[in-house]
Scaffold this motif. Structure first.
Motif, short mmCIF file in Angstrom:
data_model
loop_
_atom_site.label_atom_id
_atom_site.label_comp_id
_atom_site.label_asym_id
_atom_site.label_seq_id
_atom_site.Cartn_x
_atom_site.Cartn_y
_atom_site.Cartn_z
N ALA B 129 0.81 -1.22 0.00
CA ALA B 129 0.00 0.00 0.00
C ALA B 129 0.85 1.27 0.00
O ALA B 129 0.30 2.37 -0.07
CB ALA B 129 -0.96 0.00 1.19
N THR B 130 2.18 1.14 0.04
CA THR B 130 3.01 2.35 -0.09
C THR B 130 3.21 2.73 -1.55
O THR B 130 3.91 3.70 -1.84
CB THR B 130 4.40 2.19 0.58
N ALA B 131 2.59 1.98 -2.47
CA ALA B 131 2.69 2.33 -3.89
C ALA B 131 1.72 3.46 -4.23
O ALA B 131 1.09 3.48 -5.28
CB ALA B 131 2.40 1.10 -4.75
N THR B 132 1.57 4.36 -3.29
CA THR B 132 0.72 5.53 -3.51
C THR B 132 1.24 6.63 -2.58
O THR B 132 2.31 6.48 -2.01
CB THR B 132 -0.76 5.16 -3.27
N ASP B 133 0.53 7.72 -2.47
CA ASP B 133 0.99 8.83 -1.64
C ASP B 133 0.78 8.46 -0.17
O ASP B 133 -0.35 8.41 0.30
CB ASP B 133 0.18 10.07 -2.03
N VAL B 134 1.87 8.21 0.56
CA VAL B 134 1.71 7.69 1.93
C VAL B 134 1.10 8.71 2.88
O VAL B 134 0.47 8.36 3.86
CB VAL B 134 3.03 7.14 2.53
N GLU B 135 1.30 10.00 2.60
CA GLU B 135 0.73 11.01 3.49
C GLU B 135 -0.78 11.11 3.30
O GLU B 135 -1.53 11.37 4.23
CB GLU B 135 1.36 12.37 3.22
N TRP B 136 -1.22 10.93 2.07
CA TRP B 136 -2.63 11.14 1.76
C TRP B 136 -3.44 9.88 1.89
O TRP B 136 -4.58 9.92 2.28
CB TRP B 136 -2.76 11.65 0.32
N ILE B 137 -2.88 8.79 1.44
CA ILE B 137 -3.70 7.62 1.17
C ILE B 137 -3.37 6.44 2.09
O ILE B 137 -4.24 5.88 2.73
CB ILE B 137 -3.51 7.19 -0.31
N THR B 138 -2.09 6.08 2.13
CA THR B 138 -1.71 4.89 2.89
C THR B 138 -2.11 5.03 4.35
O THR B 138 -2.62 4.10 4.97
CB THR B 138 -0.20 4.65 2.79
N ALA B 139 -1.92 6.24 4.90
CA ALA B 139 -2.22 6.47 6.31
C ALA B 139 -3.70 6.31 6.61
O ALA B 139 -4.10 6.17 7.76
CB ALA B 139 -1.76 7.89 6.70
N LEU B 140 -4.53 6.35 5.56
CA LEU B 140 -5.97 6.22 5.76
C LEU B 140 -6.46 4.79 5.60
O LEU B 140 -7.66 4.54 5.57
CB LEU B 140 -6.72 7.11 4.76
N GLY B 141 -5.54 3.86 5.46
CA GLY B 141 -5.97 2.46 5.37
C GLY B 141 -6.35 2.03 3.97
O GLY B 141 -7.07 1.06 3.79
N PHE B 142 -5.84 2.74 2.98
CA PHE B 142 -6.13 2.39 1.58
C PHE B 142 -5.71 0.96 1.28
O PHE B 142 -4.63 0.52 1.64
CB PHE B 142 -5.37 3.35 0.66
N GLN B 143 -6.59 0.21 0.58
CA GLN B 143 -6.26 -1.14 0.12
C GLN B 143 -6.52 -1.23 -1.37
O GLN B 143 -7.62 -0.88 -1.83
CB GLN B 143 -7.12 -2.18 0.85
N PHE B 144 -5.52 -1.69 -2.13
CA PHE B 144 -5.70 -1.80 -3.58
C PHE B 144 -6.90 -2.66 -3.94
O PHE B 144 -7.66 -2.34 -4.83
CB PHE B 144 -4.43 -2.36 -4.24
N MET B 145 -7.06 -3.78 -3.22
CA MET B 145 -8.16 -4.68 -3.58
C MET B 145 -9.52 -4.01 -3.36
O MET B 145 -10.48 -4.28 -4.07
CB MET B 145 -8.06 -6.00 -2.81
N GLY B 146 -9.58 -3.11 -2.38
CA GLY B 146 -10.81 -2.36 -2.17
C GLY B 146 -11.11 -1.44 -3.34
O GLY B 146 -12.25 -1.33 -3.81
#
Lengths: 91, 404
Positions: B129-146
């Motif tokens: 999930a760090t394959a995105t903007d970690v400040e904006w997205i990863t910290a919010l629990g983003f999941q690629f499969m979602g």
């Protein structure tokens, strides 16, 4: 230059009930893409509904809320934006 | 740019290999590629090494390529590390292609490698999930499969796609994987088995999703003149390589994860990167004999059919059900098994795609060899690879066209 406030209202673009959560989050929760009225599409959690497939419909109107989405390893609150269905509030 | 060819490819099998390190995986792929090309390893003039997550997964944050290639016995040349999430090794290939195409070097190595099984699955998932903007997205629990699940649900609504249809696409991948000795999963699965596996994010079940895997794939790249001089028997021409990061409202860039374009098929419209590659290669989608596409989830493959111009928007399900994309069809897709069966060691995936296409174009794909549109062997192949997400689209959308 003028300061502009955006993002108060949005529309639901897509959503999923996530059942595999990263560290710090408890599944299930709803992960969504929301399109704010000013145009851009954002990633967001959806607040105020039970995380089930039939809890939301695409195109639904949403309102911005600020909430604690998790606690870090030192139990500090992590605040973030989230969106909540407008019609939930009218009920 | 002068003509550039793939002189040889090498792979380690994808899978879970607790006893093997990045050095073992990468070194194996490199030496297999050297053997396949039949070149003197001392003639390799530069190397580009694609890897996404070794820093977080193994702790080898810096000089990854140098460490692995030193172990493999290669040194004294420029070694450049390339990171672009799941597209890392397509970008390694791209840089090698440019280096040779420019005339700067005659022979280059491209390597992709990833070691994802580190004994802590939750950590590995979190790191993807760090394959995105970690400040904006990863910290919010983003999941690629979602994200993929959300996209698919839109397409289900608009096109009448069903979860069973998705399972059938996964069955195709698993069948192809069962014929691929480099695949992580080599056992065919039924629709029932796929549907009854655990739900990751509805409608996606576990067996529809790309794997975590350990693996490495490599290619020896050289100029056409050099290939002739070296007596390389069956060079595969890199006819086009197009890569773009998503832009701000840039209609050229949307990849499979784009959310904003409203099209008849929902959010994933025409793959402009592939069309740019068709134009650069002077071909059209009707000329393709096969393609490897980035099916992070097996059903995502459906949306790419119209995106690549293989069928009309809205006709994807009928196109798939006609058998067109099966091994026996007119345009087999993911003969390797794709990301859910061949496997998805993220930083190596791009070169696994290239290696599969090279094997097919040379007629070396054994049990899964396709005959090509005219029955005289495949001539034109496309690899479509994507890496990471930034707001609005893929961090890297890549299309590569190979011909013989």
């Amino acid at each position: 230059m003028e300061e502009v406030h955006i993002g108060k209202y949005a529309e639901l673009v897509s959503f999923a009930v996530v059942r595999q959560a990263p560290e710090g989050f408890t599944p299930p929760f709803i992960q969504a893409n929301v399109k704010i009225d000013e145009g851009p599409v954002f990633f967001s959690h959806i607040d105020g509904v039970v995380p089930k497939e039939d809890a939301l419909r695409v195109g639904q109107r949403l309102r911005l809320v600020i909430k604690t989405i998790r606690r870090d390893s030192e139990d500090k609150e992590i605040l973030a934006w989230a969106y909540r269905p407008l019609d939930e509030e009218n009920n | 740019m002068r003509d550039v060819v793939v002189a040889g490819i090498g792979m380690h099998r994808c899978g879970k290999f607790p006893a093997l390190s990045l050095k073992d995986l990468g070194g194996h792929a490199v030496w297999e590629a050297i053997r396949d090309a039949g070149v003197d390893p001392r003639a390799i003039e530069c190397a580009y090494v694609g890897n996404a997550a070794a820093g977080l997964l193994t702790g080898q944050e810096m000089v990854r390529g140098q460490v692995v290639l030193r172990w493999a016995g290669l040194g004294g040349i420029p070694i450049i590390n390339v990171e672009t999430a799941c597209a890392s090794s397509t970008l390694a290939l791209r840089e090698a292609w440019i280096a040779v195409g420019s005339g700067m070097y005659d022979i280059a190595l491209a390597l992709g490698m990833e070691k994802m099984f580190i004994g802590d699955t939750a950590k590995s998932i979190g790191i993807v999930a760090t394959a995105t903007d970690v400040e904006w997205i990863t910290a919010l629990g983003f999941q690629f499969m979602g994200m993929y699940a959300g996209n698919l649900k839109l397409q289900m609504e608009r096109n009448g796609w069903t979860q069973e249809l998705f399972a059938k696409v996964a069955v195709k991948g698993k069948r192809n994987g069962s014929l691929n000795p480099f695949a992580q999963y080599q056992t065919p699965q039924t629709v029932e088995e796929i549907l009854s596996s655990r739900v990751v994010a509805w409608p996606l079940t576990l067996y529809m999703c790309s794997t975590m895997g350990d693996g490495a794939a490599a290619a020896i790249i050289c100029s056409r003149e050099k290939a002739q001089a070296l007596g390389i028997q069956r060079p595969v021409h890199i006819r086009a390589q197009v890569t773009r990061a998503s832009g701000f409202s840039d209609p050229r860039v949307h990849g499979q994860v784009h959310q904003e374009e409203e099209t008849p098929t929902g959010p994933s419209g025409r793959n402009e990167i592939a069309y740019e590659a068709y134009e650069a290669a002077g071909i059209g989608p009707e000329d393709l004999d096969l393609a490897e596409i980035h099916d992070a989830t097996a059903p995502a493959e459906l949306g790419t059919y119209s995106g690549l111009g293989l069928c009309n928007p809205g006709d994807e399900a009928a196109f798939f059900l006609s058998g067109a994309t099966q091994l026996e069809g007119t345009i087999p897709i993911n003969t390797s098994g794709g990301l859910a069966a061949r496997g998805h060691p993220i930083g190596a995936t791009g070169l696994y795609q290239i290696a599969e296409l090279v094997l097919q174009l040379r007629g070396d794909a054994a049990k899964r060899q396709i005959p090509g549109r005219r029955g005289t062997g495949p001539k034109v192949a496309l690899a479509s690879n994507g890496g990471g997400v930034v707001e609005g689209g893929a961090a890297a959308s890549c299309a590569t066209i190979l011909t013989v």
